[in-house]
Scaffold this motif. Sequence first.
Motif: not given
Length: 556
Positions: A189-204
């Motif tokens: 969950e922290d990994i997701l937030r790390f990249w969301l905070d950098r601006g990614v728009d989604g995950f596969r």
Amino acid sequence: MSTTRTTDQWWRTAVVYQIYVRSFSDSDGDGLGDLPGITARLPYIADLGADAVWITPFYRSPMHDGGYDVADHRAVDPRFGTLDDADDLIRRAHELGLRVIIDIVPNHTSDQHAWFRKALTAPPGSGARSRYVFRDGRGDGTAPPTDWQSVFGGPAWRRVPDGQWYLHLFGPHQPDLDWSHPEVRADFEDILRFWLDRGVDGFRFDVAHGMAKDLADPLRDLGPAQVHHRIVGDGWQGDHPFWDREDVHGLLRGFRRVTDAYTPPRATVAESWAALDRRALYTRPDELHQAFNFDFLNTPWQADALRATIDRSLALAAGTGAAPTWVLSNHDVVRHASRLALPPGVDPDDWLLTDGRAPSVDPGRAARRARAAALLLLALPGAAYLYQGEELGLPEAADLPADVLQDPVHDRSRGRRKGRDGCRVPLPWATTGPSLGFGPGPAWLPQPASYRPLSVEAQRRDPDSMLALYRRALALRRTYMSAGTGTDAPLRWQGGSAPGILDFHAGNLRCVVNLSHGPMRLPTDHSPLLTSTLADAPQDALLPDEAAWLTDVREE
């Protein structure tokens, strides 16, 4: 140039371009694609007409499985660039109106991950080992705990020096995580937030159907008849110990809670090889937004079979309120420009072992079917994922010699499967150069001679090329299929179609595909917008393996 959709649910109708990092564009001449190479080529994807890119793993990795053996999800592998390069890529994509989806690999880590290195130095039964699946062997401890088999071939267990065994459903360099451990959930969950905070728009989410496992002792054997099953529902009866377990849905809800906390909403897509009716459950309203439709990918080039898959897919998507997610190729399967032209009943894995020489694939038929399949894919309601190079009509590089193969599938299966390298050969951007414009030097895999006339440079000069077809199709798709298309604007089949013909309406488009053995007349009350041949001459009929997009003449 592409413009970002304004709806918060942009993924419902998006065209997403998959980038396999190692094979897209090499900026520094080391033979591997990289993040600066992607950034430099983003205008090409925007001009193509895509709405988003999906980028395969670029994290720190020993690269035993092309980056899907992740040592650190928060760091960029130096071979691909830096975190600053990732930020530049995301920023440039957004400037061009492209959204960015990145891969998360939650089923396993690399054996070089800090957690696993610590587990190997810790004693059996320790907390450090509890993040993974360690077990004692059977009998005197020298036999694996179960008969479970790796997807890549061979046993799914490896013994460590102190005698215990660890689970790896893929390669031995990819130990499986135990998702019942709270630290595993918290870290991802922290990994997701790390990249969301950098601006990614989604995950596969890679191997979304495999994270939850029945690890209650004693572990269950699968038996000799079922140890190789990967797709749950394909002959498997009852509760499977590691594929598509009910517990996985709670994990997906956890991911969704993280992404839903961000504004605007972020997209989530599952790679799940569960059976179609089970896979629909992955897209319930509180789980992921999408799941790749591998049933469509695997459906033979036959009208009745395709219609049945389309109908079932649409009905199941409607049942969860999701939009269908169509795909023809990706980095794990034989490219559809070859696969669709294989003789009936020929398994693509078996065909690869013949190096593409027998049974033969007619290149003319393959090209016609790939063109028609493109118009079929892009006319269907919902989202479409394109794999890099399909817009060029690239065939599978089936004749790669054994000494250049790098996919662990080849080694783990002891040559019984050739592996996935043939669909991962670097893109040809130019007609000349040591790697046809992929980079300033040779590429990590050799490109076949057939790729030269299929390069971006060559096709840009040809108004009837596959690249021209995709560009025109994507532009028309945006115009004639509304932003609300998806399950909100369901497909309607045209009544009275002859056998072997697919004929349907979606949005303001009518799509006709001729899969019969003879020509068919186009309806006179509709005029062609686009045909798969791209011929400028007026066309009132379709030959076998041709497709057309039409519009009602009364609405023009």
